[in-house]
Design an enzyme around this catalytic site. Structure first.
Site, PDB file in Angstrom:
ATOM      1  N   GLY A 168      33.540 -19.640  -1.933  1.00 51.29           N
ATOM      2  CA  GLY A 168      33.858 -19.119  -3.356  1.00 51.29           C
ATOM      3  C   GLY A 168      33.985 -17.656  -4.052  1.00 51.29           C
ATOM      4  O   GLY A 168      33.721 -16.347  -2.599  1.00 51.29           O
ATOM      5  N   GLY A 169      33.841 -16.692  -5.034  1.00 51.76           N
ATOM      6  CA  GLY A 169      33.402 -15.872  -5.546  1.00 51.76           C
ATOM      7  C   GLY A 169      32.549 -15.801  -4.473  1.00 51.76           C
ATOM      8  O   GLY A 169      32.172 -13.764  -4.818  1.00 51.76           O
ATOM      9  N   GLY A 402      45.972  12.056  18.077  1.00 46.92           N
ATOM     10  CA  GLY A 402      45.570  11.761  17.331  1.00 46.92           C
ATOM     11  C   GLY A 402      44.111  11.957  17.276  1.00 46.92           C
ATOM     12  O   GLY A 402      43.398  11.954  16.723  1.00 46.92           O
ATOM     13  N   ALA A 403      43.977  10.536  18.628  1.00 49.27           N
ATOM     14  CA  ALA A 403      42.265  10.329  18.524  1.00 49.27           C
ATOM     15  C   ALA A 403      41.622  11.234  18.803  1.00 49.27           C
ATOM     16  O   ALA A 403      40.520  11.364  18.927  1.00 49.27           O
ATOM     17  CB  ALA A 403      42.575   9.246  19.330  1.00 49.27           C
TER      18      ALA A 403
HETATM   19  C1  HXC Z   1      25.519 -27.531  -8.773  1.00 51.45           C
HETATM   20  C2  HXC Z   1      25.071 -28.269  -7.051  1.00 51.45           C
HETATM   21  C3  HXC Z   1      26.288 -27.388  -6.329  1.00 51.45           C
HETATM   22  C4  HXC Z   1      26.759 -26.252  -7.506  1.00 51.45           C
HETATM   23  C5  HXC Z   1      25.035 -28.203  -4.567  1.00 51.45           C
HETATM   24  N1  HXC Z   1      24.317 -28.604  -5.345  1.00 51.45           N
HETATM   25  N2  HXC Z   1      26.251 -27.382  -4.917  1.00 51.45           N
HETATM   26  N3  HXC Z   1      25.004 -28.317  -8.354  1.00 51.45           N
HETATM   27  N4  HXC Z   1      26.527 -26.827  -8.634  1.00 51.45           N
HETATM   28  N5  HXC Z   1      27.896 -25.818  -7.044  1.00 51.45           N
HETATM   29  C6  HXC Z   1      23.192 -29.817  -5.650  1.00 51.45           C
HETATM   30  C7  HXC Z   1      23.629 -30.253  -5.340  1.00 51.45           C
HETATM   31  O1  HXC Z   1      24.265 -31.447  -6.231  1.00 51.45           O
HETATM   32  C8  HXC Z   1      22.823 -31.473  -4.574  1.00 51.45           C
HETATM   33  O2  HXC Z   1      21.966 -31.853  -5.409  1.00 51.45           O
HETATM   34  C9  HXC Z   1      21.761 -30.572  -3.987  1.00 51.45           C
HETATM   35  O3  HXC Z   1      22.531 -29.118  -4.059  1.00 51.45           O
HETATM   36  C10 HXC Z   1      22.555 -30.241  -2.765  1.00 51.45           C
HETATM   37  O4  HXC Z   1      23.370 -30.482  -2.353  1.00 51.45           O
HETATM   38  P1  HXC Z   1      24.210 -31.723  -0.959  1.00 51.45           P
HETATM   39  O5  HXC Z   1      25.617 -31.331  -0.971  1.00 51.45           O
HETATM   40  O6  HXC Z   1      23.529 -32.829  -1.213  1.00 51.45           O
HETATM   41  O7  HXC Z   1      23.733 -30.355   0.069  1.00 51.45           O
HETATM   42  P2  HXC Z   1      24.960 -30.560   1.496  1.00 51.45           P
HETATM   43  O8  HXC Z   1      25.250 -31.412   1.817  1.00 51.45           O
HETATM   44  O9  HXC Z   1      24.012 -29.588   3.157  1.00 51.45           O
HETATM   45  O10 HXC Z   1      25.884 -29.043   1.322  1.00 51.45           O
HETATM   46  C11 HXC Z   1      25.759 -27.788   0.361  1.00 51.45           C
HETATM   47  C12 HXC Z   1      27.306 -27.281  -0.483  1.00 51.45           C
HETATM   48  C13 HXC Z   1      27.779 -28.725  -1.076  1.00 51.45           C
HETATM   49  C14 HXC Z   1      28.244 -27.460   0.934  1.00 51.45           C
HETATM   50  C15 HXC Z   1      27.087 -26.328  -0.888  1.00 51.45           C
HETATM   51  O11 HXC Z   1      26.555 -28.989  -2.053  1.00 51.45           O
HETATM   52  C16 HXC Z   1      28.694 -28.076  -2.045  1.00 51.45           C
HETATM   53  O12 HXC Z   1      30.585 -28.150  -1.383  1.00 51.45           O
HETATM   54  N6  HXC Z   1      28.429 -27.803  -3.152  1.00 51.45           N
HETATM   55  C17 HXC Z   1      29.568 -27.019  -4.248  1.00 51.45           C
HETATM   56  C18 HXC Z   1      30.315 -25.726  -3.523  1.00 51.45           C
HETATM   57  C19 HXC Z   1      31.253 -25.532  -4.182  1.00 51.45           C
HETATM   58  O13 HXC Z   1      32.742 -25.758  -4.331  1.00 51.45           O
HETATM   59  N7  HXC Z   1      30.628 -24.378  -5.557  1.00 51.45           N
HETATM   60  C20 HXC Z   1      31.352 -23.572  -6.922  1.00 51.45           C
HETATM   61  C21 HXC Z   1      32.371 -22.595  -5.838  1.00 51.45           C
HETATM   62  S1  HXC Z   1      32.652 -21.521  -6.507  1.00 51.45           S
HETATM   63  P3  HXC Z   1      20.447 -32.931  -5.569  1.00 51.45           P
HETATM   64  O14 HXC Z   1      20.513 -33.505  -7.218  1.00 51.45           O
HETATM   65  O15 HXC Z   1      21.843 -34.501  -4.896  1.00 51.45           O
HETATM   66  O16 HXC Z   1      19.740 -32.604  -4.504  1.00 51.45           O
HETATM   67  C22 HXC Z   1      32.021 -20.565  -7.304  1.00 51.45           C
HETATM   68  C23 HXC Z   1      32.899 -19.562  -8.082  1.00 51.45           C
HETATM   69  C24 HXC Z   1      31.848 -18.577  -7.998  1.00 51.45           C
HETATM   70  O17 HXC Z   1      31.255 -19.770  -6.574  1.00 51.45           O
HETATM   71  C25 HXC Z   1      32.854 -17.483  -8.267  1.00 51.45           C
HETATM   72  C26 HXC Z   1      32.326 -15.782  -8.491  1.00 51.45           C
HETATM   73  C27 HXC Z   1      33.596 -14.797  -8.977  1.00 51.45           C
END
Ligand code: HXC
Length: 512
Positions: A168-169, A402-403
């Site tokens: 994401g961001g 040009g290069a």
């Molecule tokens: C809160 C999160 C989290 C998140 C993971 N966890 N991502 N908690 N916010 N964004 C937590 C899970 O609930 C889990 O908690 C622990 O972290 C480990 O995650 P898993 O899913 O078990 O690990 P894994 O299988 O290795 O997968 C990792 C992952 C997946 C690929 C990162 O967790 C995932 O897709 N997370 C969401 C990613 C996402 O969509 N993020 C937002 C992006 S948008 P427990 O308690 O079970 O240990 C963004 C906007 C930014 O970031 C904008 C800026 C401008």
């Protein structure tokens, strides 16, 4: 409870991050913990932590019951090989290293301190992105970081290691920093992950294919350095730091070097007798630079240009070199972008530039034109023109069209321009030139092929050499290749006191 005991208990709790099970699961994935990474990076015993007891403020989704001291990021300062750095290291065992309001505040704090003190920031990224439970305050936290990344750009070096997911961001903070490093098969960067890609474009792609180290190291050029494992990646950070200064007001560290016989005989035999035969420009670099000092950046991306740091008589330089072994060293969109970015980094941080030229021109074709070779080629031209660090050029063979101008020619501010006797400095290659300017003579000749050969030979003799440019002073000296290193040591030394200022402006408008 004893007050010291309370402090120790809290420290132990903070050090455990998300707990033993999650640490085990991190290790199972072949990843180190945030603290192990810090230990590997910094000089033993030098780390001073800031904000160990920070807690998040969320009250939604039951989060008030889940408090982890430090809130998923370790921040502080330390030394690496005796030089100060600020760092943050995201802890995947705490909410997947996700960025909350307070997690962001911790990063912002060390960035502000780093700016005030003129010290590089190293980010060890391992995060699931915005902390989903927090919503917009997390997005605000990201923006606070992006803003500081931008203000710090060109003031202090910023290095991002991606050691897990980065989605994401969240990718945009590393993107603004100076260098991104990734680890094969455990780090990913993408704006939208495979699931969204599948829904929108119907492409089936894995995380690794979409945004792994090899995709970004070779296809997109997003990452500058890739490593097979985290230990090598962290060693890579240390190595990179050794070539660069602490901030834009300082010089890179210099290493002791005793001058000796700097003649390098091998340089006389690298250029093939046949001018259309390729050779590897890295061989030239190896001979010119201090032994084993060349540290290549963007190695697998746009391989038709080679960029990287090296040392010459112990001093850091940046090298930008056409690579005749790949696409004849032609300039195209990606190689221009790659070169320009590197030149600008070196210029920000007072690292002198060496340009090695063997370039047949810009790559022709609809693909290049429609994707903007004009704008992108102009980036390299702009970057070299704008750079005020010492700039020295060596033309080893072709410098066409040009290069020739773009590759740090005298006209755009190079301080010293050398050419080897094998140099061909001309508007284009002899055959192309002869076909155009002697078109009538060739087509009306009894033996057109023979006439073409004659005209090519004529053009080659008159123009495909360095002496027309030397006669004008566009080349300062035509040198025996074996003497190149010695000449460069002296030339860089005399340029150490260079002081050039650009016209006063708010900032330039590089063709982005
Ligand atoms: C809160 C999160 C989290 C998140 C993971 N966890 N991502 N908690 N916010 N964004 C937590 C899970 O609930 C889990 O908690 C622990 O972290 C480990 O995650 P898993 O899913 O078990 O690990 P894994 O299988 O290795 O997968 C990792 C992952 C997946 C690929 C990162 O967790 C995932 O897709 N997370 C969401 C990613 C996402 O969509 N993020 C937002 C992006 S948008 P427990 O308690 O079970 O240990 C963004 C906007 C930014 O970031 C904008 C800026 C401008």
């Amino acid at each position: 409870m004893d007050k010291y005991q309370l402090l120790n208990d809290k420290k132990t709790q903070a050090e455990l991050g998300g707990g033993k099970d999650r640490i085990a699961s991190q290790h199972k994935k072949g990843k180190l913990t945030a603290r192990e990474r810090v230990e590997l990076l910094v000089d033993e015993g030098s780390f001073e932590e800031i904000g160990m007891f920070v807690e998040h403020r969320s009250k939604d989704f039951g989060l008030e019951k889940e408090i982890y001291l430090g809130d998923g990021v370790i921040t502080g300062y330390a030394t690496v090989n005796g030089r100060a750095i600020y760092l943050f290291s995201q802890d995947f065992t705490v909410f997947g290293g996700s960025l909350s309001e307070t997690h962001a505040e911790k990063i912002v704090k060390i960035m502000d301190l780093a700016m005030r003190n003129g010290i590089p920031v190293i980010g060890l990224n391992d995060s699931g992105g915005a902390r989903i439970q927090e919503g917009v305050v997390s997005l605000g936290g990201y923006a606070d970081i992006f803003y500081r990344n931008t203000l710090a750009s060109g003031v202090i070096p910023q290095i991002s290691a991606i050691l897990g997911p980065c989605a994401g961001g969240a990718v945009y903070s590393p993107a603004i920093t100076d260098f991104i490093m990734m680890v094969e098969n455990s780090s990913y960067m993408f704006v939208t992950g495979p699931n969204v890609v599948k829904t929108v474009t119907h492409e089936d792609v894995t995380s690794e294919e979409l945004g792994g180290a090899s995709a970004h190291g070779s296809k997109s050029g997003v990452t500058h350095l890739t490593y097979p494992n985290e230990v090598e990646c962290i060693n890579g950070i240390k190595k990179l730091l050794s070539y660069i200064p602490q901030n834009c007001e300082e010089q890179a560290p210099a290493f002791a070097y005793d001058l000796g016989d700097e003649r390098r005989e091998k340089l006389n035999s690298i250029i093939p007798a046949n001018p259309s035969q390729p050779y590897d420009m890295r061989e030239v670099i190896e001979e010119i630079a201090d032994s084993e000092s060349f540290f290549e950046i963007h190695k697998d991306f746009a391989e038709n240009i080679v960029v990287g740091f090296a040392r010459i008589a112990g001093r850091s330089i940046g090298i930008v070199a056409n690579q005749p072994a790949v696409l004849a060293g032609v300039l195209d969109i990606n190689s221009s972008r790659k070169g320009a970015r590197f030149v600008r980094f070196c210029d920000c941080f007072n690292i002198p530039l060496l340009t090695l030229v063997d370039v047949p021109g810009f790559l022709p074709g609809t693909d290049q034109e429609w994707h903007g070779i004009i704008t992108n080629g102009a980036k390299l031209l702009y970057a070299f023109s704008e750079a005020t660090v010492p700039k020295i050029t060596v033309i080893t063979r072709k410098a066409y069209g040009g290069a020739y101008d773009v590759m740090n020619s005298k006209h755009i501010g190079a301080d010293m321009n050398y050419a080897w006797p094998t140099a061909e400095i001309a508007v284009m290659g002899a055959k192309g030139a002869a076909e155009i300017i002697f078109k009538k003579e060739i087509s009306s000749a009894e033996n057109p092929a023979g006439k073409l050969d004659e005209m090519v030979a004529n053009y080659t003799e008159n123009f495909a050499n360095p002496y027309k440019a030397a006669a004008r002073g566009f080349v300062d000296e035509v040198i025996e290749p074996a003497l190149t290193r010695q000449k460069l040591i002296r030339a860089f030394q005399v340029c150490e006191t260079k002081a050039v200022k650009l016209p006063r402006k708010k900032h330039g408008n590089i063709p982005l």
